[in-house]
Design a protein around this motif. Structure first.
Motif, PDB file in Angstrom:
ATOM      1  N   UNK A  14       0.865  -1.182   0.000  1.00 40.26           N
ATOM      2  CA  UNK A  14       0.000   0.000   0.000  1.00 40.26           C
ATOM      3  C   UNK A  14       0.897   1.226   0.000  1.00 40.26           C
ATOM      4  N   UNK A  15       0.873   1.976  -1.105  1.00 37.17           N
ATOM      5  CA  UNK A  15       1.801   3.104  -1.241  1.00 37.17           C
ATOM      6  C   UNK A  15       1.334   4.354  -0.502  1.00 37.17           C
ATOM      7  N   UNK A  16       0.010   4.509  -0.283  1.00 34.61           N
ATOM      8  CA  UNK A  16      -0.511   5.694   0.399  1.00 34.61           C
ATOM      9  C   UNK A  16      -0.292   5.544   1.906  1.00 34.61           C
ATOM     10  N   UNK A  17       0.277   6.542   2.586  1.00 31.40           N
ATOM     11  CA  UNK A  17       0.499   6.433   4.036  1.00 31.40           C
ATOM     12  C   UNK A  17      -0.807   6.145   4.787  1.00 31.40           C
ATOM     13  N   UNK A  18      -0.744   5.183   5.689  1.00 31.33           N
ATOM     14  CA  UNK A  18      -1.926   4.768   6.450  1.00 31.33           C
ATOM     15  C   UNK A  18      -1.907   5.357   7.850  1.00 31.33           C
ATOM     16  N   UNK A  19      -3.065   5.812   8.311  1.00 32.38           N
ATOM     17  CA  UNK A  19      -3.250   6.315   9.668  1.00 32.38           C
ATOM     18  C   UNK A  19      -3.633   5.119  10.548  1.00 32.38           C
ATOM     19  N   UNK A  20      -2.639   4.546  11.204  1.00 29.59           N
ATOM     20  CA  UNK A  20      -2.865   3.338  11.999  1.00 29.59           C
ATOM     21  C   UNK A  20      -3.779   3.619  13.185  1.00 29.59           C
ATOM     22  N   UNK A  21      -3.684   4.796  13.778  1.00 31.22           N
ATOM     23  CA  UNK A  21      -4.552   5.130  14.905  1.00 31.22           C
ATOM     24  C   UNK A  21      -6.024   5.133  14.473  1.00 31.22           C
ATOM     25  N   UNK A  22      -6.314   5.712  13.313  1.00 32.59           N
ATOM     26  CA  UNK A  22      -7.695   5.732  12.818  1.00 32.59           C
ATOM     27  C   UNK A  22      -8.187   4.319  12.521  1.00 32.59           C
ATOM     28  N   UNK A  23      -7.318   3.475  11.995  1.00 29.88           N
ATOM     29  CA  UNK A  23      -7.694   2.091  11.701  1.00 29.88           C
ATOM     30  C   UNK A  23      -7.994   1.329  12.985  1.00 29.88           C
ATOM     31  N   UNK A  24      -7.191   1.579  14.031  1.00 34.09           N
ATOM     32  CA  UNK A  24      -7.432   0.917  15.313  1.00 34.09           C
ATOM     33  C   UNK A  24      -8.760   1.351  15.921  1.00 34.09           C
ATOM     34  N   UNK A  25      -9.037   2.642  15.881  1.00 30.25           N
ATOM     35  CA  UNK A  25     -10.299   3.162  16.428  1.00 30.25           C
ATOM     36  C   UNK A  25     -11.485   2.551  15.685  1.00 30.25           C
ATOM     37  N   UNK A  26     -11.410   2.538  14.356  1.00 29.03           N
ATOM     38  CA  UNK A  26     -12.506   2.004  13.551  1.00 29.03           C
ATOM     39  C   UNK A  26     -12.719   0.519  13.804  1.00 29.03           C
ATOM     40  N   UNK A  27     -11.634  -0.225  13.941  1.00 29.45           N
ATOM     41  CA  UNK A  27     -11.712  -1.680  14.068  1.00 29.45           C
ATOM     42  C   UNK A  27     -12.402  -2.131  15.344  1.00 29.45           C
ATOM     43  N   UNK A  28     -12.349  -1.314  16.400  1.00 29.51           N
ATOM     44  CA  UNK A  28     -12.928  -1.741  17.676  1.00 29.51           C
ATOM     45  C   UNK A  28     -14.447  -1.917  17.605  1.00 29.51           C
ATOM     46  N   UNK A  29     -15.077  -1.325  16.608  1.00 30.67           N
ATOM     47  CA  UNK A  29     -16.520  -1.520  16.432  1.00 30.67           C
ATOM     48  C   UNK A  29     -16.854  -2.965  16.081  1.00 30.67           C
TER      49      UNK A  29
ATOM     50  N   UNK B  70     -23.065 -14.925  12.127  1.00 32.21           N
ATOM     51  CA  UNK B  70     -22.725 -14.471  13.474  1.00 32.21           C
ATOM     52  C   UNK B  70     -21.395 -15.082  13.915  1.00 32.21           C
ATOM     53  N   UNK B  71     -20.491 -14.225  14.320  1.00 31.32           N
ATOM     54  CA  UNK B  71     -19.196 -14.646  14.819  1.00 31.32           C
ATOM     55  C   UNK B  71     -18.820 -13.771  16.015  1.00 31.32           C
ATOM     56  N   UNK B  72     -18.001 -14.333  16.899  1.00 31.62           N
ATOM     57  CA  UNK B  72     -17.519 -13.603  18.069  1.00 31.62           C
ATOM     58  C   UNK B  72     -16.087 -13.173  17.800  1.00 31.62           C
ATOM     59  N   UNK B  73     -15.917 -11.907  17.425  1.00 33.05           N
ATOM     60  CA  UNK B  73     -14.576 -11.377  17.184  1.00 33.05           C
ATOM     61  C   UNK B  73     -14.024 -10.889  18.518  1.00 33.05           C
ATOM     62  N   UNK B  74     -12.986 -11.547  18.994  1.00 29.79           N
ATOM     63  CA  UNK B  74     -12.517 -11.345  20.364  1.00 29.79           C
ATOM     64  C   UNK B  74     -11.503 -10.217  20.503  1.00 29.79           C
ATOM     65  N   UNK B  75     -10.712  -9.985  19.475  1.00 27.60           N
ATOM     66  CA  UNK B  75      -9.757  -8.876  19.521  1.00 27.60           C
ATOM     67  C   UNK B  75      -9.281  -8.561  18.114  1.00 27.60           C
ATOM     68  N   UNK B  76      -8.942  -7.292  17.905  1.00 24.62           N
ATOM     69  CA  UNK B  76      -8.370  -6.848  16.638  1.00 24.62           C
ATOM     70  C   UNK B  76      -7.515  -5.618  16.929  1.00 24.62           C
ATOM     71  N   UNK B  77      -6.303  -5.593  16.387  1.00 22.71           N
ATOM     72  CA  UNK B  77      -5.397  -4.476  16.675  1.00 22.71           C
ATOM     73  C   UNK B  77      -4.419  -4.288  15.524  1.00 22.71           C
ATOM     74  N   UNK B  78      -4.128  -3.026  15.236  1.00 19.61           N
ATOM     75  CA  UNK B  78      -3.124  -2.655  14.242  1.00 19.61           C
ATOM     76  C   UNK B  78      -1.907  -2.086  14.951  1.00 19.61           C
ATOM     77  N   UNK B  79      -0.738  -2.327  14.374  1.00 21.11           N
ATOM     78  CA  UNK B  79       0.473  -1.694  14.874  1.00 21.11           C
ATOM     79  C   UNK B  79       1.425  -1.478  13.709  1.00 21.11           C
TER      80      UNK B  79
END
Length: 261
Positions: free
Chosen positions: A136-151, A172-181
């Protein structure tokens, strides 16, 4: 009959996915399961069938997928590991073999499954790591991705993030955790759930990349989840960046720490 569990590592780039084909294909149309069962059957000198924890797609890698098989053939665990690996292509190896109880099931005994998605986020495409990352050549805002993913955390209907070809009876699935770094030029997403739908991880990544680019606000992910409409979500991310880290099982089965909850 004895039951064994195997930890299987593979580079998915050479295969049409995990699941064996119902009909023989052309040369090169091999799956991980076909290669594994051919090697196990050679060591056992009889047909061996396997059941796996996670059926990965074409191009997706496995760090430690777990399978089980039943056999009345007498071999020690060293023989199963080394003998089978010696008959496998270089892109597959057996990491370990453990005798398990008859009630162990590689798929149904798992209480969680874990994936990692790697994105090379820089202006120039990869050369050395091209099989294992998505560029992915466009710089990614990891903080925004983390905030969005928690939903997405919790038990939800994930229809917005599954392919139309998914054969699961419900979404229906139980998503237990998701995190970007971020680690230098790489962005990693680690995600854990009780189970995943067909293309679910790659579809989630495809939508969250749009958030990371600034093309969608973080709140958009929650709207997609609630709307349950796949046509409104982002594109399916390529398979190259995805690795199945492996399932997790209760400690009572006595499996290695890397697959024990």
């Amino acid at each position: 009959m004895a039951r064994y569990a195997l930890g299987v590592e593979y580079d998915g780039g050479d295969f049409l996915g995990w699941q064996r084909l119902s009909k023989p294909g052309e040369p090169g149309d091999e799956t991980v399961q076909q290669a594994l069962e051919t090697a196990l059957s050679f060591v056992a000198a009889t047909q061996v069938d396997t059941v796996c924890a996670g059926r990965t797609d074409a191009g997706v890698h496995g760090v430690c997928n777990v399978v089980h098989f039943d056999t009345d053939v007498q071999r020690d665990v060293r023989g199963w590991v080394l003998g089978t690996t010696s008959r496998l292509p270089p892109s597959i190896s057996i990491r370990w073999c453990v005798p398990v109880a008859d009630d162990f099931h590689a798929r149904f005994s798992a209480i969680a499954r874990r994936y990692r998605y790697r994105i090379l986020n820089r202006a120039v495409r990869p050369a050395l790591a091209r099989r294992y990352v998505t560029w992915e050549r466009i710089p990614l805002d990891v903080d925004a991705m983390n905030i969005a993913a928690q939903a997405l955390v919790g038990e939800h209907d994930f229809n917005a993030f599954r392919t139309v070809h998914c054969q699961a009876p419900h979404a229906r699935r139980d998503l237990q955790s998701i995190a970007f770094r971020r680690d230098g030029d790489e962005v990693w997403m680690d995600v854990r759930a009780n189970a995943f739908l067909h293309h679910m991880v790659r579809n989630i990544v495809g939508s969250l990349v749009l958030v990371g680019r600034g093309e969608r606000p973080p709140a958009w992910i929650a709207e997609l989840l609630a709307g349950r409409d796949r046509t409104l979500a982002g594109p399916t991310a390529p398979p190259t960046g995805l690795s199945f880290l492996g399932p997790l099982y209760p400690g009572l089965f006595g499996l290695p720490d890397e697959v024990t909850a």
